[in-house]
Design a protein around this motif. Structure first.
Motif, PDB file in Angstrom:
ATOM      1  N   GLU A 101      44.094  34.206  46.085  1.00  0.00           N
ATOM      2  CA  GLU A 101      43.298  33.081  46.575  1.00  0.00           C
ATOM      3  C   GLU A 101      41.868  33.092  46.043  1.00  0.00           C
ATOM      4  N   ALA A 102      41.504  34.122  45.293  1.00  0.00           N
ATOM      5  CA  ALA A 102      40.121  34.289  44.848  1.00  0.00           C
ATOM      6  C   ALA A 102      39.740  33.281  43.775  1.00  0.00           C
ATOM      7  N   ALA A 103      38.451  32.980  43.718  1.00  0.00           N
ATOM      8  CA  ALA A 103      37.905  32.168  42.628  1.00  0.00           C
ATOM      9  C   ALA A 103      37.369  33.062  41.524  1.00  0.00           C
ATOM     10  N   ARG A 104      36.826  34.243  41.926  1.00  0.00           N
ATOM     11  CA  ARG A 104      36.227  35.133  40.942  1.00  0.00           C
ATOM     12  C   ARG A 104      36.374  36.576  41.384  1.00  0.00           C
ATOM     13  N   LEU A 105      36.632  37.462  40.416  1.00  0.00           N
ATOM     14  CA  LEU A 105      36.664  38.903  40.644  1.00  0.00           C
ATOM     15  C   LEU A 105      35.622  39.560  39.750  1.00  0.00           C
ATOM     16  N   CYS A 106      34.839  40.438  40.335  1.00  0.00           N
ATOM     17  CA  CYS A 106      33.908  41.270  39.571  1.00  0.00           C
ATOM     18  C   CYS A 106      34.361  42.709  39.775  1.00  0.00           C
ATOM     19  N   THR A 107      34.825  43.348  38.721  1.00  0.00           N
ATOM     20  CA  THR A 107      35.404  44.674  38.869  1.00  0.00           C
ATOM     21  C   THR A 107      34.736  45.682  37.942  1.00  0.00           C
ATOM     22  N   ARG A 163      35.257  39.054  35.736  1.00  0.00           N
ATOM     23  CA  ARG A 163      34.162  39.738  35.041  1.00  0.00           C
ATOM     24  C   ARG A 163      34.370  41.232  35.235  1.00  0.00           C
ATOM     25  N   ALA A 164      34.542  41.944  34.138  1.00  0.00           N
ATOM     26  CA  ALA A 164      34.835  43.374  34.200  1.00  0.00           C
ATOM     27  C   ALA A 164      33.782  44.166  33.452  1.00  0.00           C
ATOM     28  N   VAL A 165      33.317  45.231  34.093  1.00  0.00           N
ATOM     29  CA  VAL A 165      32.467  46.218  33.437  1.00  0.00           C
ATOM     30  C   VAL A 165      33.290  47.491  33.298  1.00  0.00           C
ATOM     31  N   LEU A 166      33.441  47.958  32.064  1.00  0.00           N
ATOM     32  CA  LEU A 166      34.279  49.122  31.788  1.00  0.00           C
ATOM     33  C   LEU A 166      33.407  50.288  31.333  1.00  0.00           C
ATOM     34  N   ASP A 167      33.528  51.411  32.026  1.00  0.00           N
ATOM     35  CA  ASP A 167      32.904  52.623  31.527  1.00  0.00           C
ATOM     36  C   ASP A 167      33.566  52.985  30.194  1.00  0.00           C
ATOM     37  N   GLU A 168      32.821  53.571  29.276  1.00  0.00           N
ATOM     38  CA  GLU A 168      33.389  53.933  27.974  1.00  0.00           C
ATOM     39  C   GLU A 168      34.611  54.842  28.117  1.00  0.00           C
ATOM     40  N   ALA A 169      34.666  55.596  29.216  1.00  0.00           N
ATOM     41  CA  ALA A 169      35.812  56.484  29.446  1.00  0.00           C
ATOM     42  C   ALA A 169      37.124  55.715  29.473  1.00  0.00           C
ATOM     43  N   VAL A 170      37.077  54.453  29.896  1.00  0.00           N
ATOM     44  CA  VAL A 170      38.283  53.619  29.927  1.00  0.00           C
ATOM     45  C   VAL A 170      38.864  53.474  28.520  1.00  0.00           C
ATOM     46  N   LEU A 171      37.999  53.377  27.529  1.00  0.00           N
ATOM     47  CA  LEU A 171      38.435  53.184  26.147  1.00  0.00           C
ATOM     48  C   LEU A 171      38.857  54.488  25.490  1.00  0.00           C
ATOM     49  N   ARG A 172      38.404  55.606  26.023  1.00  0.00           N
ATOM     50  CA  ARG A 172      38.643  56.907  25.397  1.00  0.00           C
ATOM     51  C   ARG A 172      39.787  57.689  26.028  1.00  0.00           C
ATOM     52  N   ARG A 173      40.116  57.393  27.283  1.00  0.00           N
ATOM     53  CA  ARG A 173      41.165  58.170  27.953  1.00  0.00           C
ATOM     54  C   ARG A 173      42.535  57.788  27.408  1.00  0.00           C
ATOM     55  N   GLY A 214      32.691  55.845  41.521  1.00  0.00           N
ATOM     56  CA  GLY A 214      34.028  55.273  41.492  1.00  0.00           C
ATOM     57  C   GLY A 214      34.075  53.773  41.277  1.00  0.00           C
ATOM     58  N   MET A 215      35.317  53.269  41.153  1.00  0.00           N
ATOM     59  CA  MET A 215      35.538  51.862  40.874  1.00  0.00           C
ATOM     60  C   MET A 215      35.448  51.030  42.158  1.00  0.00           C
ATOM     61  N   PHE A 216      35.198  49.744  41.976  1.00  0.00           N
ATOM     62  CA  PHE A 216      35.254  48.801  43.093  1.00  0.00           C
ATOM     63  C   PHE A 216      35.450  47.405  42.520  1.00  0.00           C
ATOM     64  N   THR A 217      35.916  46.502  43.371  1.00  0.00           N
ATOM     65  CA  THR A 217      36.114  45.108  42.981  1.00  0.00           C
ATOM     66  C   THR A 217      35.516  44.206  44.039  1.00  0.00           C
ATOM     67  N   LEU A 218      34.682  43.281  43.614  1.00  0.00           N
ATOM     68  CA  LEU A 218      34.113  42.276  44.505  1.00  0.00           C
ATOM     69  C   LEU A 218      34.950  41.009  44.369  1.00  0.00           C
ATOM     70  N   ILE A 219      35.547  40.586  45.472  1.00  0.00           N
ATOM     71  CA  ILE A 219      36.435  39.415  45.492  1.00  0.00           C
ATOM     72  C   ILE A 219      35.679  38.258  46.126  1.00  0.00           C
ATOM     73  N   GLU A 220      35.547  37.157  45.383  1.00  0.00           N
ATOM     74  CA  GLU A 220      34.796  36.002  45.864  1.00  0.00           C
ATOM     75  C   GLU A 220      35.695  34.770  45.887  1.00  0.00           C
ATOM     76  N   PHE A 221      35.409  33.856  46.825  1.00  0.00           N
ATOM     77  CA  PHE A 221      36.246  32.683  47.043  1.00  0.00           C
ATOM     78  C   PHE A 221      35.438  31.407  46.861  1.00  0.00           C
ATOM     79  N   SER A 222      36.122  30.325  46.577  1.00  0.00           N
ATOM     80  CA  SER A 222      35.436  29.060  46.306  1.00  0.00           C
ATOM     81  C   SER A 222      34.902  28.412  47.573  1.00  0.00           C
TER      82      SER A 222
END
Length: 278
Positions: A101-107, A163-173, A214-222
């Motif tokens: 049901e979300a409009a936007r996810l920031c993870t 919208r995703a922000v990835l630590d460089e470790a995501v690309l290297r693991r 650690g990781m987190f996700t912000l879930i936003e609605f319209s």
């Protein structure tokens, strides 16, 4: 999501009637816990219970009453993810329902590619490790659940904005081997070309930052009537933070991560360069 929306309205009506949860429970001859779980959207409410609550709160007729009863009818229907009940991790149905049901996810991802961006081979390799006792067919069901969720990015007429922000470790693991990783990173760079998908990389050379824990996700609605939710995943279980101060703090933290990261063009080049290294 509909249960949550209904709960918000029922809580507002109870408070407007000057009743505490304890007082409402006494009048309705039920437990405080039941009222609380209905108001927080954590349980399905029977129509009988919603009618009784509306009667107690003075909403005895009119469009508002009918709209809330209809909302409860819809809230009692199973979502598409109920077809994956046989493999859906405990508690994760809440996240999938909110995401749908979300409009936007920031993870923010610290170790692995977010589920909405994963290729099938990458997801399969990751799920095999995460569910070592699962039969091959169960792993394939989990992969199907993940790829079905990804349809939100192409949902019409309003795709989910990610919208995703990835630590460089995501690309290297290494997950699934060199070929899987290279394919995953190239696919992710291609997804970043979509107008509704923003991917930024936070490289190692930026040093310590605000969310190393650690990781987190912000879930936003319209709809402004639906407040945002912060989802935090951990080994001890999943947390859903809903207090306005918690949501604001998560938004501030995410903003700092965005500011510390490479911009979108730099991030795409960084991802493609990492793919070549695999």
């Amino acid at each position: 999501m509909r249960r949550r929306r209904l709960g918000v309205e029922l809580r507002r009506l109870r408070q407007a009637a000057g009743l505490t949860i304890e007082a409402a429970a006494r009048e309705l001859e039920c437990s405080d816990t039941k009222i609380s779980r209905i108001e927080t959207g954590k349980m399905k409410a029977r129509q009988l219970d919603v009618r009784a609550m509306l009667d107690l709160y003075g909403v005895v007729a009119g469009e508002s009453r009918q709209a809330l009863l209809q909302l409860n009818r819809e809230a009692r229907l199973d979502g598409w993810w109920s077809g994956f009940d046989d493999v859906l991790p405990s508690g994760f149905e809440t996240f999938v329902g909110l995401e749908a049901e979300a409009a936007r996810l920031c993870t923010y991802a610290l170790a692995v590619v977010p589920g909405l961006l994963q290729t099938e081979p990458y997801a399969r390799a990751l799920l095999r490790v995460g569910h070592p006792d699962a039969a091959p067919e169960q792993v394939e069901r989990l992969v199907a659940l993940r790829t079905t969720r990804q349809r939100l990015l192409a949902r019409g007429p309003e795709p989910l904005r990610l919208r995703a922000v990835l630590d460089e470790a995501v690309l290297r693991r290494p997950v699934g081997g060199r070929e899987v990783m290279a394919g995953q990173l190239r696919a992710m760079a291609e997804l970043a070309d979509r107008a509704t998908v923003t991917i930024q990389v936070l490289p190692f050379d930026r040093g310590a930052h605000v969310s190393l824990s650690g990781m987190f996700t912000l879930i936003e609605f319209s709809d402004e009537a639906d407040p945002g939710v912060v989802y935090v995943e951990g080994a001890g279980g999943n947390l859903y933070l809903e207090r306005p101060c918690e949501v604001r703090q998560a938004a501030l933290t995410f903003g700092r991560l965005v500011a510390d990261s490479l911009d979108c063009d730099e991030s795409k080049r960084f991802i493609l360069a990492a793919a070549e290294e695999w």
